[in-house]
Structures are given as C-alpha cells and as structure tokens.
Design a protein around this motif. Structure first.
Motif, short mmCIF file in Angstrom:
data_model
loop_
_atom_site.label_atom_id
_atom_site.label_comp_id
_atom_site.label_asym_id
_atom_site.label_seq_id
_atom_site.Cartn_x
_atom_site.Cartn_y
_atom_site.Cartn_z
N UNK A 144 50.37 56.77 -13.49
CA UNK A 144 50.59 58.04 -12.85
C UNK A 144 50.93 57.78 -11.38
N UNK A 145 52.06 58.31 -10.92
CA UNK A 145 52.51 58.03 -9.55
C UNK A 145 51.50 58.50 -8.52
N UNK A 146 50.82 59.62 -8.79
CA UNK A 146 49.83 60.11 -7.83
C UNK A 146 48.68 59.12 -7.68
N UNK A 147 48.37 58.40 -8.75
CA UNK A 147 47.33 57.39 -8.68
C UNK A 147 47.76 56.24 -7.77
N UNK A 148 49.04 55.89 -7.80
CA UNK A 148 49.51 54.83 -6.92
C UNK A 148 49.43 55.23 -5.45
N UNK A 149 49.77 56.47 -5.16
CA UNK A 149 49.66 56.91 -3.76
C UNK A 149 48.23 56.75 -3.26
N UNK A 150 47.28 57.13 -4.10
CA UNK A 150 45.87 56.96 -3.74
C UNK A 150 45.54 55.48 -3.57
N UNK A 151 46.05 54.65 -4.48
CA UNK A 151 45.80 53.21 -4.41
C UNK A 151 46.32 52.62 -3.12
N UNK A 152 47.54 52.97 -2.75
CA UNK A 152 48.12 52.43 -1.52
C UNK A 152 47.33 52.88 -0.30
N UNK A 153 46.93 54.14 -0.28
CA UNK A 153 46.14 54.66 0.84
C UNK A 153 44.82 53.93 0.95
N UNK A 154 44.12 53.76 -0.19
CA UNK A 154 42.82 53.10 -0.17
C UNK A 154 42.95 51.61 0.15
N UNK A 155 44.03 50.98 -0.29
CA UNK A 155 44.25 49.57 0.03
C UNK A 155 44.44 49.38 1.53
N UNK A 156 45.25 50.21 2.14
CA UNK A 156 45.46 50.10 3.59
C UNK A 156 44.15 50.34 4.34
N UNK A 157 43.36 51.31 3.88
CA UNK A 157 42.09 51.58 4.54
C UNK A 157 41.13 50.40 4.36
N UNK A 158 41.13 49.80 3.16
CA UNK A 158 40.26 48.65 2.91
C UNK A 158 40.62 47.48 3.82
N UNK A 159 41.90 47.20 3.97
CA UNK A 159 42.33 46.13 4.88
C UNK A 159 41.88 46.44 6.31
N UNK A 160 42.05 47.68 6.74
CA UNK A 160 41.67 48.06 8.10
C UNK A 160 40.17 47.91 8.32
#
Length: 384
Positions: free
Chosen positions: A241-257
């Motif tokens: 689901x594309x909406x799930x990927x948007x969430x994944x990308x957002x959470x990945x960037x936050x995790x790196x930060x």
C-alpha cells in the motif's frame, strides 16, 4: 539486577513438561506465526520494499516481475523443500527441540516483564519516547541473550567484526527462519559496531505480525516500523500500500535523525530452501538509504538457522544445532539498485547457501565495488 530476576523466574516456569510447552507456551508465541510459517509468504521479521521514487504516488506497489522467477520457479509456484538429512541423533534432536520450545516459552513469559519497567517509566514521564524505545530494545536483546545462554539449544558462531559506525546506517541480511530474529537480537552486541555502546536499531516488519500479542508488544514498544502488504502467498509478488510506504519513509528519516540504524531483509519472505540460493532480491534497502540522506548499507549473513527452525517444517523437527553469522565490515554507498541487488546476492548469497565466503579476491572485488564495475562494463548499457 531486577531484569535478571524476572528472567530467572521465567526460566523456573519454563521448566514445565514438554507437553505443556508444545501445546501451550509455544503456541502462545505463535498464535499467528505458524500460519505465516506454513505459507512462508510473509516478510516475517524485516521487510523488503521494492520501490522507486517515481512510482510511490501512482498506485499500489508490486514487486518486480523477477519475483515470480526464482531458481527455476515460474509463475509464483514455490520450489519443494528438499528432504532434510539430520546431523543429530534422536536424543540430541529431542533435546534441541525441547530446549527451543523452552526458550520460546521463556521469551513469552519474561519479555513482557522485562518491557514493563521502561513502559511504566515512560508513562510517568521519566523516559521520553526515544529513551523508552532504546531501553525496550536493550531489554529485549538482553532477554534473548540471557535465555539463549541459559538454554543452549543451539551453538552460534559469529564471524567478522564491524567497527563503531560514525553515522546511522541500513543493515541487510538474509531470512530463512522465524528463529533468526531471536538469534540476531541475542548476538547483536557482537555483530554491529560499538559493542555495548552500539547504535540502537529499528526493524521494518510486516504489520500483520501484530496479530500476535508478544511480537506486537516488542515491536511497538521498541518503535519498530510496520509496513502494510497483501498476503499473496509464498513465491508471489508482494503488493504494498503506497500510504504505508509514505509512513515508512517518514519514520525511517525520523529514526536516522534520532540516532537509530534501520534493519531490512531484502528477500522479503522466509526462504524455505536457502541451500538452493536466495529468493529474489528487492532494492528497498537501497531506495530507503538513498532517499534518507544517502545512508551507508552494511551486510550480514547467517547460515543453517533453518535447520533448527524450518519455515515449513516448523520447530518440531530440528536437523542441526550449529548456526553461523557473518558480518561484513565495509560500508557501501551503492550507485544503483542493480548494484545493491547483485552485490547482496553474490556476497550474502554465497554465505547463506554454503556457510562460507567467496574466495578472498572475489569477495574483496564485490565489497569494494570493482566487480560490479567490471560486470557493468561487460554488459554495457543494458544494466544501470
């Protein structure tokens, strides 16, 4: 000290007859997982994301057509797992099975108790969200490590070392057993750079694993990142689901930060026949690393875990108790998704299939990128 007492108390409870564990405690951990194992269809612990930046807003994402062709498998029909030849005598096999069931039962009992302290401290405001996630991860790793030490149902050999990492990274590994997540948690202190001061990690996982109360508790409290996908069955393309990927990308960037590493399994589903090679490799790890400030990718591989807890035969028929894990120290900044997939297949695939590295010169060529450049020049413009 308190967590050790919790774990010790759980172990006393775990010393119940094997009938109890086979029918109660083991099934408690596997309310949904055995169905996942029988299908071998889920990216059960760490997700692959076959994506490209140009398609994330157009439609639901499906994995590449190569996912339907795997070692002679066409149109999604999975290969038949070969008959296992056990290296264990009947007594050792029975002890290994009992030890593994006791370990799983101990995790069911001790993990909630171990995670209770950071949860309570977060609720009363002593720990913020990030501190709670890091503390929960440490408690989960310590619980797995302690239980695996006190219940030595397998022998794990770790090969290679990784220096302390100067920046958050993406970690990738093969996936052939429901047990591999426990082994990686237990041995994480030896695998990733920094020892006790290593960077915490967040794992990307299939959201349906939250159907099980134990995995839901651990994954959510550690801040692991879920992704939605259809349950299409083993050997078939994964549908995201594309909406799930948007969430994944957002959470990945936050995790790196926030100083976390990210863990992904590029095969995406349990591989029931690792002795025949890896499943199709997807480039989601490369895409996330590229889109999240061009993070480095680190590789590790494990061998023979499926002989202890097989994806299709389950935990009831262990045929070996010797497991190896290999960590590769080099950080990789891949130029393309094809380079990532080819390097992972060559380096990790060799170890996952045979339990050994490529010849030294060939391994060095693939890890420093020269083998890919040579391959690319030979293929011309047909690959990128």
């Amino acid at each position: 000290m308190r967590s050790f007492v919790y774990i010790l108390a759980s172990l006393l409870l775990a010393a119940a007859p094997s009938f109890f564990w086979s029918n109660a405690a083991a099934s408690a951990f596997s309310v949904r997982i055995p169905r996942c194992i029988r299908r071998a269809s889920s990216p059960c612990m760490v997700e692959h994301i076959p994506i490209s930046p140009t398609t994330i807003t157009k439609r639901k994402m499906t994995s590449s057509s190569s996912a339907s062709i795997h070692r002679g498998v066409i149109n999604g029909a999975p290969p038949s797992p070969p008959s296992a030849v056990s290296s264990l005598n009947p007594i050792t096999a029975a002890l290994t099975k009992f030890g593994m069931m006791t370990f799983i039962g101990g995790m069911c009992l001790s993990l909630p108790l171990s995670l209770l302290v950071p949860w309570l401290l977060h609720k009363i405001g002593v720990l913020n969200r990030v501190q709670k996630e890091k503390a929960s991860l440490r408690m989960g790793q310590r619980t797995a490590r302690t239980l695996m030490t006190l219940i030595p149902f397998i022998h794990v050999k770790v090969e290679g070392t990784c220096p302390a990492l100067p920046e958050p990274s993406v970690w990738v590994c093969n996936h052939s057993s429901m047990l591999d997540v426990f082994v990686l948690l237990a041995k994480d202190q030896l695998l990733r750079g920094g020892g006790k001061n290593r960077r915490p990690i967040k794992i990307v996982y299939w959201k349906q694993l939250e159907d099980n109360v134990i995995t839901k508790l651990l994954f959510r409290q550690c801040g692991f990142i879920p992704v939605q996908m259809a349950d299409n069955g083993h050997g078939n393309s994964n549908d995201y689901d594309v909406s799930s990927f948007r969430f994944l990308l957002k959470e990945t960037k936050r995790a790196f930060a926030e100083g976390f590493d990210i863990g992904i399994l590029p095969e995406g589903q349990l591989n029931p026949t690792p002795e025949q090679g890896l499943l199709p490799i997807y480039s989601g790890a490369y895409t996330l690393a590229k889109m999240a400030a061009k993070r480095p990718i680190h590789m590790m591989a494990h061998y023979n875990i499926h002989q202890v807890w097989h994806p299709t035969r389950g935990m009831m028929n262990p045929t070996s108790r010797n497991v190896k894990i290999r960590v590769y120290p080099s950080a990789h900044y891949f130029e393309s998704a094809n380079e990532f997939s080819a390097t992972f297949r060559k380096v990790v695939g060799e170890y996952a299939t045979h339990g050994r590295d490529l010849p030294k010169d060939e391994l060095e060529a693939w890890t420093n990128g020269s083998a890919w450049k040579k391959h690319k020049s030979q293929m011309g413009s047909s690959i990128d």
